[in-house]
Structure formats: structure tokens, C-alpha cells
Motif scaffolding. Structure first.
Motif, PDB file in Angstrom:
ATOM      1  N   HIS A  76      27.219 -44.849  10.090  1.00  0.00           N
ATOM      2  CA  HIS A  76      27.792 -46.141  10.448  1.00  0.00           C
ATOM      3  C   HIS A  76      26.810 -46.912  11.325  1.00  0.00           C
ATOM      4  O   HIS A  76      26.360 -46.415  12.360  1.00  0.00           O
ATOM      5  CB  HIS A  76      29.114 -45.944  11.185  1.00  0.00           C
ATOM      6  CG  HIS A  76      30.164 -45.248  10.377  1.00  0.00           C
ATOM      7  ND1 HIS A  76      30.629 -45.760   9.185  1.00  0.00           N
ATOM      8  CD2 HIS A  76      30.826 -44.080  10.569  1.00  0.00           C
ATOM      9  CE1 HIS A  76      31.544 -44.943   8.691  1.00  0.00           C
ATOM     10  NE2 HIS A  76      31.672 -43.905   9.502  1.00  0.00           N
ATOM     11  N   MET A  80      32.357 -46.202  14.579  1.00  0.00           N
ATOM     12  CA  MET A  80      33.791 -46.436  14.438  1.00  0.00           C
ATOM     13  C   MET A  80      34.485 -45.642  15.541  1.00  0.00           C
ATOM     14  O   MET A  80      34.810 -44.469  15.371  1.00  0.00           O
ATOM     15  CB  MET A  80      34.270 -46.009  13.047  1.00  0.00           C
ATOM     16  CG  MET A  80      33.708 -46.847  11.919  1.00  0.00           C
ATOM     17  SD  MET A  80      34.346 -46.394  10.283  1.00  0.00           S
ATOM     18  CE  MET A  80      36.054 -46.952  10.380  1.00  0.00           C
ATOM     19  N   ALA A 123      41.314 -43.826   8.408  1.00  0.00           N
ATOM     20  CA  ALA A 123      40.461 -44.976   8.714  1.00  0.00           C
ATOM     21  C   ALA A 123      39.238 -44.989   7.796  1.00  0.00           C
ATOM     22  O   ALA A 123      38.587 -43.959   7.604  1.00  0.00           O
ATOM     23  CB  ALA A 123      40.014 -44.933  10.165  1.00  0.00           C
ATOM     24  N   SER A 125      35.820 -47.669   6.137  1.00  0.00           N
ATOM     25  CA  SER A 125      34.972 -48.851   6.278  1.00  0.00           C
ATOM     26  C   SER A 125      34.607 -49.354   4.880  1.00  0.00           C
ATOM     27  O   SER A 125      34.244 -48.560   4.006  1.00  0.00           O
ATOM     28  CB  SER A 125      33.708 -48.487   7.057  1.00  0.00           C
ATOM     29  OG  SER A 125      32.665 -49.399   6.814  1.00  0.00           O
ATOM     30  N   ARG A 139      35.757 -42.677   8.191  1.00  0.00           N
ATOM     31  CA  ARG A 139      35.325 -42.769   9.587  1.00  0.00           C
ATOM     32  C   ARG A 139      34.494 -41.555   9.984  1.00  0.00           C
ATOM     33  O   ARG A 139      33.511 -41.679  10.690  1.00  0.00           O
ATOM     34  CB  ARG A 139      36.551 -42.881  10.507  1.00  0.00           C
ATOM     35  CG  ARG A 139      36.178 -42.920  11.984  1.00  0.00           C
ATOM     36  CD  ARG A 139      37.421 -42.910  12.872  1.00  0.00           C
ATOM     37  NE  ARG A 139      37.041 -42.891  14.265  1.00  0.00           N
ATOM     38  CZ  ARG A 139      36.751 -41.797  14.956  1.00  0.00           C
ATOM     39  NH1 ARG A 139      36.835 -40.617  14.368  1.00  0.00           N
ATOM     40  NH2 ARG A 139      36.404 -41.852  16.217  1.00  0.00           N
ATOM     41  N   GLU A 172      31.285 -55.968   7.044  1.00  0.00           N
ATOM     42  CA  GLU A 172      31.933 -54.659   7.064  1.00  0.00           C
ATOM     43  C   GLU A 172      33.371 -54.827   7.536  1.00  0.00           C
ATOM     44  O   GLU A 172      33.616 -55.337   8.639  1.00  0.00           O
ATOM     45  CB  GLU A 172      31.188 -53.700   8.002  1.00  0.00           C
ATOM     46  CG  GLU A 172      31.814 -52.308   8.015  1.00  0.00           C
ATOM     47  CD  GLU A 172      31.245 -51.430   9.119  1.00  0.00           C
ATOM     48  OE1 GLU A 172      30.438 -51.933   9.916  1.00  0.00           O
ATOM     49  OE2 GLU A 172      31.646 -50.255   9.193  1.00  0.00           O
ATOM     50  N   ARG A 174      36.987 -52.973   8.361  1.00  0.00           N
ATOM     51  CA  ARG A 174      37.545 -51.671   8.718  1.00  0.00           C
ATOM     52  C   ARG A 174      39.065 -51.711   8.670  1.00  0.00           C
ATOM     53  O   ARG A 174      39.670 -52.728   9.017  1.00  0.00           O
ATOM     54  CB  ARG A 174      37.065 -51.258  10.110  1.00  0.00           C
ATOM     55  CG  ARG A 174      35.566 -51.011  10.130  1.00  0.00           C
ATOM     56  CD  ARG A 174      35.032 -50.753  11.508  1.00  0.00           C
ATOM     57  NE  ARG A 174      33.615 -50.383  11.449  1.00  0.00           N
ATOM     58  CZ  ARG A 174      32.865 -50.093  12.500  1.00  0.00           C
ATOM     59  NH1 ARG A 174      33.402 -50.116  13.706  1.00  0.00           N
ATOM     60  NH2 ARG A 174      31.594 -49.768  12.353  1.00  0.00           N
ATOM     61  N   CYS A 227      43.570 -53.969   6.561  1.00  0.00           N
ATOM     62  CA  CYS A 227      42.427 -54.068   7.464  1.00  0.00           C
ATOM     63  C   CYS A 227      42.881 -54.415   8.880  1.00  0.00           C
ATOM     64  O   CYS A 227      43.908 -55.074   9.085  1.00  0.00           O
ATOM     65  CB  CYS A 227      41.403 -55.081   6.963  1.00  0.00           C
ATOM     66  SG  CYS A 227      41.983 -56.766   6.840  1.00  0.00           S
ATOM     67  N   GLY A 231      33.201 -54.604  11.352  1.00  0.00           N
ATOM     68  CA  GLY A 231      32.058 -53.935  11.957  1.00  0.00           C
ATOM     69  C   GLY A 231      30.850 -54.847  11.907  1.00  0.00           C
ATOM     70  O   GLY A 231      30.790 -55.872  12.582  1.00  0.00           O
TER      71      GLY A 231
END
Length: 784
Positions: A76, A80, A123, A125, A139, A172, A174, A227, A231
Motif C-alpha cells: 500500500h 491502511m 476492508a 482498496s 488491507r 484509490e 477504500r 466506500c 488513499g
């Protein structure tokens, strides 16, 4: 090819995308299912007749990929992070107060918060480039997740192409993948009809569905995505508030929670909590609490983060589900730090979606507080919906046959004495000692339980990562007295392993090889592997990145450690005491002598070089009555520590605005020889480390060779692990990203490099093979 065919395909795609958005995101279908099916069949037929017109963002391409052999890792670009939790109104108010303490000029009663349900799912992304979905990732541990792109493409309410216009070039998104209650019940009903195993709860069903290696299986599961944040945002911008940013995402076709609200202050948050607590049972999905976020993104930036969580957000959990069951027994377990912990053995009971047969009792103080006895009926709660714990004794069910819980005088594993820990509170008025809540076995590594747990931690994936040394193998090594410390692992031979149960030629060779490969490890993993109390992965990373070498970490005084990010005095003392312990020092020395070589960043972090002022040093010396203002007055008056240590009452009385309490506190310290020696030692260490205020002049800061550059690693490297290569590049100042973009400086391509290499070549980005990378690292002092 007829142009009208191409136009018809585009028109059908736009219609279907619009209907998908209305159905899955807005919950406002505008046409009957039969009409939708007709449009979809027409599009599919046209694409089959003209395959050259098929694109990855077509609604027909959600499913169709072949099963994969495993998930690739995704780093990432922005971590996160987790959220801190509140379990009461008092904790929520304390969270808001902390915000007010940091934002002095902000009226927290009028401060706006974005509020939304905390979905009980997984979770993930989603990365969009130029409006197209290019990657989905879990995540994971917050820094590294798994690439689940093929699976997220099957989720109907995740747009393959963003709607509208104006989205950033790289965006991005999330959010949470979850399974609605109705879909969960239908899935289990179908499983029962097929005589297959059912899922325990919707969260497990969602997580299991999303991690299927065959995307066609995921496609059959009733998953949805909602969502909650963003990010990376590059080549564009979002509104200045969190809530308006989410509304913008909704305009681009992404689902946000319809229960989201914006409220003012702690009381507004609590009123929203009360409303949602009443509404919780009627929601079509499971939630385990609510999330409150400071709505102003500028204030979010000012508040920043602690090691693992933002200071501007909190999860307010609902009371966990509770059940009553019988306490059959209490057993005592010994952990790797020697803590002797009571564990409740329960009559199995179904709580919060799982069957619970064990629960934590924390410590003997908790047992006394609850007045819990063996044979009692107790109320069990899954605290935070995760860890089962006993919260209450049902005293009216007592029969009189219940037995008190007694702490063993001696360790249940090794027979050594069990001692109660002491709490040392250190401050400017000295230190106060009180009884701690934890009891510890004093047997240290002579206690098999502590040794086993220490070794299990040492070889774990996030530590030294020695594959093949599982719990059963370590049990044998300890019980046969082949290993008495982590260093002994590096003395094991293939012949010794062959004498153990279950070991053959190949497995013994593999373990010896894995042990040998672990001799080269990043410094943060080495520190984490040592098992220092209170030092997790984040603190180990802070120590490595800040101080740069094992030698500095081993020597660092507690006061100096507190200048590092997010390290308090108690943790600093744990680190210092561990490093100064004779046994621990001998283990570290033995590891180094056995050629275990931590890869060190080398240099002190740039932000620490010359960062400590004389006033900072004085403030750190815990002088009663001397706060930051008094420390500044003393620094201005005396200029050097030597002059301060030679000060007398007359010199101190001559300092304007330096009160009698501060003067007396300093005179008391100056009369303490040990304190004076400690002050001199701390200043000398600041000089040695380069943190002293004069160091900025003596050692001007130099930019790192790769500072400001972004590098990407792809494919398999033969001489370096990905983590090693990443650490070495970061030590040279580079940012190591997980994907290639126009901002990427260079790509290191190993064997079987795929789409990242292709994209780098397409964008004309510099590409290095492993040999070229090693040559570069060697030239900058980062050789193997």
C-alpha cells in the motif's frame, strides 16, 4: 466493420452501467429485470460477433478469468491504518477532548464529524487510473495486502469504469466488502440443501468469498461494496471535507452508506449513536459499531497519526453480544515474557456468531474484582466482538459449592517462583513504586514455556521468518534440550534434526537452509524478533528508521529514546532494561557471532540530526518545578550543561521569572551526584548519536542519493528478498511504491516480471535488472 455496431455496443454499455448504478448503488431500479436481461444479452451477442471491440471495462467482463494459483502481494502506497476504539460515552468524549487539546483555537462543541456505520466485513482498496479499475487489494497488515483484482471485478456494485468526469488520474478508493443478511441466509440455505458446511456469520462468508482463487465462485456470492475513504489521489483533487469527498465518489458511481450523517461535537456523535443503536437490528447488513471522523480534511492533516491509527477518527463499538454459561475451571498459562495469566475454561456457549469455550480473565486483580469462583455461572461477552471475556458473575445462581481461584506459588511449567511485578512511575518528583497486576515466572529461558514462546515469536514470519520451525518442532527442540536460546537455532545441524520425530532428509535440509537464509534480516525485524516487552512491529520500525544501527539501539538511554516518534518513557525503559540485561546481551552477542547480520539503515534519521536543543535536554532531566519555559530560561542563561551543573543559588536567583520552586528543585538535583552523572551521560550520547544541538553545525545534513525518487519492485529477485531490496532502497531515500505511474523514477524487474514491467516500458521509465540494482546499491554502500 459497421460503425453502427460499435456505436450500438457503446450505447448498450452506457445503458447497462447506468442501470447497474441505479440498482446496486442507488437502490432505485428503473427497468424490469427482463428488460435488463434483454439489453445484456444483446451486448454479449454483439461482442461475441466482434471480439475486437471487447474492452476490460465492459459489463460482460466482470467474470471470465481462469482460477489463479495464489494471490500476489500488494504494498500500500499509503498505509491502511486501523482505528482506535471507544466503548462508552466517556471514551468518546475523551476522544473529542483530545482533539480540542491539540486544536487550541477550535470549539469542539461546533466541530463537525462525519458519522457512518462500521460495516462488519473485509476492508479493501480499489485503484482507479484514468477512471478504470486497475487493482483491488485486501488491507492485509495495513502495509502489505493481497491482489484480489479478479475477484473484486465480480462484485456488481463496484464500477469497472467511473461515471461522469473530473476524477483524478490515480484514485484509490477504500471501503468494506460485506454480505447483506438476506444474501447470507440464502447462501447458507443453499449450502444446507446441498449438505455442505454453512458459514458462521456474514463477515466470515464475505472474507471467504473474496479470497477464492477461482473468481467464478466469488461471482456467485452475494457481495456488496461500500466506500468510506480514499488513499492515494494524484492528478486531481477532492473536496475539502470528508463527507463531501464521499458524495463526490457517489457521483462517480461508488456506493456510500445512506446512513452517513454530519453532526456537531461529542453530543451530536452520541445522539447519532443512540439512533443507530435502535436501528441496528433493522439494517439489512451487520454492523459492529459506528465510525466518527473529523470532517475537515485540513484539520485531519493537522491532527495527524499515532503509530497505527489516525488521531482524527475513532470507532465507537456497540455493546457486544452476551450469554451466560458455567465456569468449569481456571488454568494458568505462561507467556514468552513469563506472565502467568489465568484462562477461564467454560461450558461451550454460542456468542456473537462463534462457539466460545475459553475466555480471558486478564489477571488476579480482575478475578478479585469480579469475585469469580470455579463453578460459577458467568456472563460472557465478546469484547469488541473479538476477544471473549467474563464480565459478570451471576451470583443468584450460586449453590455454595463454588471454589475460589488460587494463584499458584510456583510456575505450572518449570516450578520456579512466581513474583508480582512492580510498577515504577517516573516523574520530576522522582519515582513511585506500586504493585503491578501481572505475576511473572522468574525462570526466564530456564522455563520451557517462556523459551518455547520466545522461539515461536523469534522464528515467526514477521520476525526472522524461519519457515518450517512450527510449534511442534520447537517443542521437540526445547524438550530434548537441543535449543536453550534463539542463538542455538543457528548451531543446529542436519544430523541433529534427523534425530527428531517427523524429520526426513529433505525437511531437515530445508530447515537448515531456512535458518541460514534468516541470518540476513532487516534491523526492524531483528529487533521485533528479540521479543522486547511492549515493542511490536511499529516500535521496532521506529527504532530502526530513527537510530539506524543496532549499536545505537543497544546503547540508547531511556531519556534519549523518548525523543523518537511515539515512544514513551515506560516503553523506553523496557527497551533500555532489555538491552542492558546481561542474559539478553549475551544472546544478541551470540547471534552476531553466529553471523546473523541485521541490515541497518546506518545513518541517524535526518529529522533527528541536531534536533535536540539545550532547553530540550534540561526539560528531559526531570527537575521539579522546571517545565519548558523554565528550561528555556536556564538554557538562555547558562548556554552549556557544564555551566548549569556549576550553578549556585545566587546565579539562579538572578534569573528573571525563575521562581523559587524551580530554583529549589534544580538545587536539589545539583546536589545529587548520580543525577549530574546521568545528565552528562545523556548529553554525551546526544553528541555521539548526532542529535546534539551542535551536531547540526558539525555535521551538515546531506540529502540521500535517492531522495525524492519513487521506485517499484516487480518479479522474482534471486539474491535479495523483496523486503531486503525495499529496505536498502528506502535507506537511500527512495519511496518504494506498489504500482507504476508517470511519477515512477525506476523499476527493478526480476524474473517473471509482468504488467508493471510492460507499463514501465510503455511510459519510458528506467528499468533495472537485479544485477544493475546490486551494482547501484554497492556504489552507495548498500551491498549485500
Amino acid at each position: 466493420m459497421n460503425t453502427s455496431v460499435s456505436e450500438r455496443i457503446l450505447a448498450l454499455r452506457e445503458q447497462i452501467d447506468s442501470h447497474n448504478h441505479r440498482y446496486y448503488v442507488l437502490d432505485e431500479p428503473s427497468i424490469p429485470d427482463a428488460e435488463y436481461d434483454r439489453l445484456f444479452r444483446e451486448l454479449k451477442a454483439l461482442e461475441e460477433a466482434h471480439p475486437e471491440l471487447v474492452t476490460s471495462d465492459s459489463p460482460t467482463q466482470r467474470v471470465g478469468a481462469k482460477p489463479i494459483g495464489g494471490f500476489a502481494e500488494v504494498s500500500h502506497e499509503l498505509p491502511m491504518l486501523s482505528l482506535d476504539n471507544a466503548f462508552s460515552a466517556e471514551e468518546l468524549r475523551a476522544f473529542v477532548k483530545r482533539i480540542g487539546d491539540r486544536l487550541k483555537d477550535v470549539d469542539t462543541t461546533r466541530l463537525t464529524f462525519a458519522c457512518e456505520p462500521k460495516l462488519d466485513g473485509l476492508a479493501i482498496s480499489l485503484l482507479y487510473e484514468n477512471g478504470l479499475l486497475v487493482r483491488g487489494a485486501t488491507r492485509g497488515d495495513g502495509y502489505t495486502g493481497e491482489d484480489i483484482t479478479l475477484n473484486v471485478r465480480t462484485i456488481a456494485n463496484i464500477p469497472l469504469k467511473l461515471m461522469g468526469s473530473g476524477w483524478p488520474q490515480r484514485l484509490e478508493v477504500r471501503g468494506e466488502v460485506y454480505m447483506p443478511k438476506a444474501g447470507f441466509e440464502a447462501l447458507n440455505e443453499d449450502a444446507r440443501a446441498r449438505d455442505e458446511k454453512t458459514f458462521v456469520n456474514p463477515r466470515n462468508a464475505a472474507a471467504g468469498s473474496l479470497r477464492q482463487l477461482d473468481p467464478s465462485i466469488t461471482a456467485k456470492r452475494p457481495l456488496e461494496f461500500c466506500c468510506y475513504s480514499t488513499g492515494v489521489v494524484e492528478g486531481g483533487s477532492l473536496p475539502d471535507s470528508h463527507s463531501e469527498s464521499l458524495k463526490q465518489l457517489r457521483e462517480w458511481g461508488l456506493k456510500i452508506n445512506p446512513e452517513m450523517r454530519v453532526v456537531e461535537g461529542a453530543e451530536g456523535c452520541l445522539e447519532y449513536y443512540r439512533q443507530m443503536e435502535q436501528k441496528r437490528g433493522s439494517l439489512p447488513y451487520d454492523i459492529d459499531g459506528l465510525v466518527f471522523k473529523v470532517d475537515d480534511r485540513g484539520l485531519q492533516q493537522l491532527l495527524g497519526f499515532v503509530a497505527r491509527a489516525p488521531r482524527w477518527a475513532i470507532a465507537h463499538k456497540f455493546p457486544a453480544q452476551e450469554e451466560i454459561t458455567r465456569l468449569n475451571d481456571v488454568e494458568f498459562q505462561v507467556g514468552r515474557t513469563g506472565a502467568v495469566t489465568p484462562v477461564a475454561r467454560l461450558e461451550p456457549v454460542f456468542v456473537g456468531g462463534v462457539t466460545v469455550s475459553n475466555a480471558t480473565l486478564h489477571n488476579m486483580d480482575e478475578i478479585a474484582r469480579l469475585d469469580v469462583r470455579i463453578g460459577d455461572y458467568v456472563m460472557v461477552r465478546r469484547a469488541g466482538d473479538v476477544i471473549p471475556q467474563i464480565v459478570k458473575v451471576v451470583t443468584e445462581k450460586r449453590s455454595g459449592d463454588e471454589r475460589p481461584v488460587e494463584l499458584p506459588d510456583h510456575c505450572p511449567v518449570c516450578g520456579s517462583e512466581v513474583e508480582r511485578t512492580q510498577l515504577v512511575k517516573r516523574g520530576k518528583s522522582g519515582q513511585q513504586v506500586s504493585q503491578g497486576a501481572i505475576y511473572r515466572c522468574v525462570g526466564r529461558l530456564a522455563c520451557q514455556a517462556q523459551l518455547k514462546q520466545a522461539l515461536i515469536h523469534f522464528v515467526s514470519r514477521k520476525a526472522m521468518d524461519i519457515d518450517g520451525l512450527g510449534e511442534k518442532n520447537i517443542d521437540q527442540l526445547v524438550e530434548r534440550e537441543m535449543v536453550a536460546s534463539p542463538a542455538d537455532l543457528y548451531r543446529l545441524t542436519k544430523a541433529q534434526l534427523l534425530r527428531l520425530e517427523g524429520f526426513a532428509e529433505l525437511s531437515s535440509e530445508n530447515i537448515v537452509t531456512a535458518i541460514d537464509q534468516s541470518r540476513t534480516v532487516t534491523l526492524d525485524k531483528f529487533i521485533y524478533a528479540l521479543g522486547i516487552p511492549e515493542v511490536g512491529e511499529e516500535t521496532a520500525r521506529v527504532l530502526s528508521n530513527s537510530l539506524g544501527t543496532l549499536e545505537r539501539i543497544r546503547k540508547a538511554l531511556p531519556e534519549l529514546l523518548t525523543w523518537l516518534p511515539d515512544i514513551g518513557l515506560e516503553v523506553a525503559h523496557e527497551i533500555h532494561n532489555f538491552m542492558q540485561d546481561e542474559h539478553n546481551a549475551s544472546v544478541i552477542n551470540a547471534l552476531l557471532e553466529l553471523n546473523v547480520k541485521p541490515i541497518e539503515p546506518g545513518e541517524l534519521a535526518a529529522q533527528l540530526q541536531g534536533s535536540v536543543t539545550f532547553a530540550d535536554l534540561i526539560d528531559k532531566l526531570n527537575i521539579a518545578g522546571v517545565a519548558k519555559t523554565g528550561a528555556t530560561l536556564l538554557a538562555d542563561q547558562f548556554q552549556t550543561l557544564e555551566a548549569l551543573l556549576n550553578a549556585d543559588e545566587a546565579a539562579l536567583s538572578a534569573i528573571p521569572r525563575f521562581g523559587s520552586r524551580a530554583r529549589n528543585g534544580l538545587l536539589e538535583r545539583l546536589a545529587d551526584q548520580l543525577w549530574c552523572e546521568r545528565a552528562i551521560a545523556l548529553e554525551q550520547q546526544l553528541r555521539d548519536f548526532g542529535m546534539h544541538w551542535e551536531s547540526a553545525v558539525e555535521r551538515p545534513k546531506q540529502s540521500l542519493p535517492l531522495e525524492g525518487e519513487t521506485w517499484v519492485l516487480t518479479g522474482t529477485l534471486e539474491q535479495l528478498t523483496r523486503d531486503d531490496a525495499k529496505a536498502k532502497l528506502q535507506a537511500l531515500g527512495a519511496k518504494v511504491a506498489g504500482s507504476v505511474s508517470a511519477k515512477t523514477t525506476a523499476v527493478v524487474a526480476g524474473e517473471k516480471a509482468g504488467s508493471k514491467l510492460a507499463k514501465a516500458e510503455q511510459l519510458g521509465i528506467r528499468v533495472l535488472n537485479e544485477a544493475q540494482l546490486l551494482e547501484l546499491l554497492a556504489s552507495e554502500g548498500q551491498a549485500l
